[in-house]
Design an enzyme around this catalytic site. Structure first.
Site, PDB file in Angstrom:
ATOM      1  N   ASP A   1       0.730  -1.245  -0.022  1.00 16.66           N
ATOM      2  CA  ASP A   1       0.006   0.049  -0.125  1.00 16.66           C
ATOM      3  C   ASP A   1       0.966   1.247  -0.080  1.00 16.66           C
ATOM      4  OD1 ASP A   1      -2.297   1.445   0.048  1.00 16.66           O
ATOM      5  OD2 ASP A   1      -2.501   1.512   2.250  1.00 16.66           O
TER       6      ASP A   1
ATOM      7  N   TRP B   1       2.678   8.090  -2.262  1.00 18.13           N
ATOM      8  CA  TRP B   1       4.004   8.375  -2.359  1.00 18.13           C
ATOM      9  C   TRP B   1       4.430   9.250  -3.669  1.00 18.13           C
ATOM     10  CZ3 TRP B   1       7.235   7.438  -6.743  1.00 18.13           C
ATOM     11  CH2 TRP B   1       8.698   7.554  -6.509  1.00 18.13           C
TER      12      TRP B   1
ATOM     13  N   ARG C   1      -0.289   9.309  -9.950  1.00 16.91           N
ATOM     14  CA  ARG C   1      -0.180   8.015  -9.148  1.00 16.91           C
ATOM     15  C   ARG C   1       0.299   6.779  -9.918  1.00 16.91           C
ATOM     16  NH1 ARG C   1      -3.879   7.379  -5.321  1.00 16.91           N
ATOM     17  NH2 ARG C   1      -4.122   5.280  -5.945  1.00 16.91           N
TER      18      ARG C   1
ATOM     19  N   HIS D   1       3.040   3.462  -8.765  1.00 14.96           N
ATOM     20  CA  HIS D   1       2.818   2.111  -8.945  1.00 14.96           C
ATOM     21  C   HIS D   1       3.816   1.621  -9.755  1.00 14.96           C
ATOM     22  CE1 HIS D   1      -1.171   2.247  -7.764  1.00 14.96           C
ATOM     23  NE2 HIS D   1      -1.608   2.711  -8.632  1.00 14.96           N
TER      24      HIS D   1
ATOM     25  N   ASN E   1     -10.276  -2.959  -6.692  1.00 12.76           N
ATOM     26  CA  ASN E   1      -9.456  -2.053  -7.340  1.00 12.76           C
ATOM     27  C   ASN E   1     -10.141  -1.653  -9.140  1.00 12.76           C
ATOM     28  OD1 ASN E   1      -6.377  -3.107  -6.238  1.00 12.76           O
ATOM     29  ND2 ASN E   1      -7.696  -1.306  -5.691  1.00 12.76           N
TER      30      ASN E   1
ATOM     31  N   ARG F   1     -11.436   1.689  -9.887  1.00 10.20           N
ATOM     32  CA  ARG F   1     -10.459   2.722  -9.869  1.00 10.20           C
ATOM     33  C   ARG F   1     -10.509   3.502 -11.146  1.00 10.20           C
ATOM     34  NH1 ARG F   1      -5.036   2.502  -6.252  1.00 10.20           N
ATOM     35  NH2 ARG F   1      -6.177   1.900  -4.407  1.00 10.20           N
TER      36      ARG F   1
ATOM     37  N   ILE G   1      -6.811  -5.092   6.985  1.00  8.01           N
ATOM     38  CA  ILE G   1      -6.449  -5.978   6.366  1.00  8.01           C
ATOM     39  C   ILE G   1      -7.279  -6.014   4.782  1.00  8.01           C
ATOM     40  CG2 ILE G   1      -6.913  -8.683   6.091  1.00  8.01           C
ATOM     41  CD1 ILE G   1      -5.372  -8.182   8.536  1.00  8.01           C
TER      42      ILE G   1
HETATM   43  C1  FPP Z   1      -1.970   0.169  -3.276  1.00  5.12           C
HETATM   44  O1  FPP Z   1      -1.662   1.221  -3.240  1.00  5.12           O
HETATM   45  C2  FPP Z   1      -1.373  -0.666  -4.363  1.00  5.12           C
HETATM   46  C3  FPP Z   1      -1.922  -1.095  -5.526  1.00  5.12           C
HETATM   47  C4  FPP Z   1      -3.414  -0.638  -5.791  1.00  5.12           C
HETATM   48  C5  FPP Z   1      -1.203  -1.884  -6.628  1.00  5.12           C
HETATM   49  C6  FPP Z   1      -0.076  -2.536  -6.465  1.00  5.12           C
HETATM   50  C7  FPP Z   1       0.719  -2.748  -7.530  1.00  5.12           C
HETATM   51  C8  FPP Z   1       2.006  -2.584  -7.769  1.00  5.12           C
HETATM   52  C9  FPP Z   1       2.934  -2.394  -6.578  1.00  5.12           C
HETATM   53  C10 FPP Z   1       2.689  -2.791  -8.980  1.00  5.12           C
HETATM   54  C11 FPP Z   1       2.528  -3.818 -10.189  1.00  5.12           C
HETATM   55  C12 FPP Z   1       2.312  -5.284  -9.422  1.00  5.12           C
HETATM   56  C13 FPP Z   1       3.314  -6.422  -9.623  1.00  5.12           C
HETATM   57  C14 FPP Z   1       3.102  -7.448  -9.052  1.00  5.12           C
HETATM   58  C15 FPP Z   1       4.315  -5.895 -10.617  1.00  5.12           C
HETATM   59  P1  FPP Z   1      -2.566   2.617  -3.460  1.00  5.12           P
HETATM   60  O2  FPP Z   1      -2.402   3.107  -4.935  1.00  5.12           O
HETATM   61  O3  FPP Z   1      -3.928   2.211  -3.118  1.00  5.12           O
HETATM   62  O4  FPP Z   1      -1.656   3.586  -2.534  1.00  5.12           O
HETATM   63  P2  FPP Z   1      -2.687   4.886  -1.800  1.00  5.12           P
HETATM   64  O5  FPP Z   1      -3.150   4.412  -1.049  1.00  5.12           O
HETATM   65  O6  FPP Z   1      -1.653   5.742  -1.326  1.00  5.12           O
HETATM   66  O7  FPP Z   1      -3.579   5.477  -3.017  1.00  5.12           O
END
Ligand code: FPP
Length: 250
Positions: free
Chosen positions: A14, A19, A27, A31, A62, A65, A189
């Site tokens: 997360d 970030w 955003r 990722h 997700n 989104r 969770i």
């Molecule tokens: C949550 O952060 C993260 C995700 C919904 C996606 C995770 C994906 C990756 C790390 C990259 C691709 C994956 C692989 C396996 C190569 P958020 O966007 O919800 O963060 P925030 O809470 O700060 O908005």
């Protein structure tokens, strides 16, 4: 550290969006750098000798989104599967996917299916990607599968127990979850491994996922090694398994 190394670690990755936002970046850039963390953590986990690493890469929720973000995440997943194929094959990593995989676009599903199939015989470490995944959805699917077996007369009703339900989950092939890490400081969770986290140690880390690298994982593993896992027993029972103290919940 090896005696108290967890066999199975799960991570809620997360903080990618935040970030990026604090840096004035889109955003999606969070990722993209987050995918670099995936590479580093996977390599380190394999080198350490973890048996299983499960990453929450895309939740059932997700899909709601913005379309542009979903598309960018799918493209990152495809790039990961294509770029990491040699690394996974060369290092005896078994790739496994859990979730509603049928919902993924073909440009992700096809390389995913191929790599899962081609690495199925590997015995090094199982890397599980939770994609289009929800813990509740996963439990509902397992319940339906067992109910269908009851209906077909293959399983008695009281054959639905902790072992058969756990075995019907797509994580049934993995060791029990020992450690669940969530980055970004949030303490939830979020529908990840609900059944599997019953006795997992929970760790909430105040680092955004794009910044989470192997040194952060090592710190989590040190903390894990210092915790006492009681599985409902007392400390006295753990110290002396012959003691006749009654088990307590907790
Ligand atoms: C949550 O952060 C993260 C995700 C919904 C996606 C995770 C994906 C990756 C790390 C990259 C691709 C994956 C692989 C396996 C190569 P958020 O966007 O919800 O963060 P925030 O809470 O700060 O908005």
């Amino acid at each position: 550290m090896s005696t108290s190394l967890p066999r199975h670690v799960g991570i809620i990755m997360d903080g990618n969006g935040r970030w990026a936002q604090v840096r004035g970046l889109p955003r999606i850039e969070g990722h993209r750098v987050g995918a670099e963390s995936v590479r580093d953590i996977t390599r380190a986990s394999r080198q350490l000798g973890l048996e299983a690493l499960t990453l929450y890469a895309f939740s059932s929720q997700n899909w709601a989104r913005p379309a542009e973000e979903v598309k960018a995440l799918m493209e990152l997943l495809r790039d990961y599967l294509v770029d990491e194929r040699a690394e996974i094959m060369d290092n005896q990593i078994r790739l496994h996917a859990i979730g509603d995989i049928e919902r993924l676009p073909a440009f992700v599903k096809d390389p995913l299916d191929a790599l899962c199939r081609d690495s199925a015989h590997h015995r090094g470490m199982t890397l599980t990607l939770a994609l289009s995944y929800g813990g509740r959805e996963s439990l509902a699917r397992a319940a339906r599968a067992l109910a269908a077996r009851v209906q077909a007369g293959e399983l008695p009703l009281d054959g639905i127990d902790v072992d058969t339900l756990g075995g019907a989950l797509p994580t049934g092939i993995l060791p029990s979850l020992d450690l669940l890490i969530r980055t970004s400081g949030e303490q939830r969770i979020s529908n990840f491994l609900l059944w599997e986290s019953a006795y997992a140690e929970l760790m909430f880390v105040d680092v955004m996922w794009p910044d989470f690298r192997r040194t952060d994982l090592f710190k989590c593993l040190e903390q894990y090694a210092a915790r006492e896992r009681r599985f409902g027993l007392t400390s006295a029972q753990l110290a002396d398994p012959e003691s006749d103290v009654e088990p307590t919940a907790g």
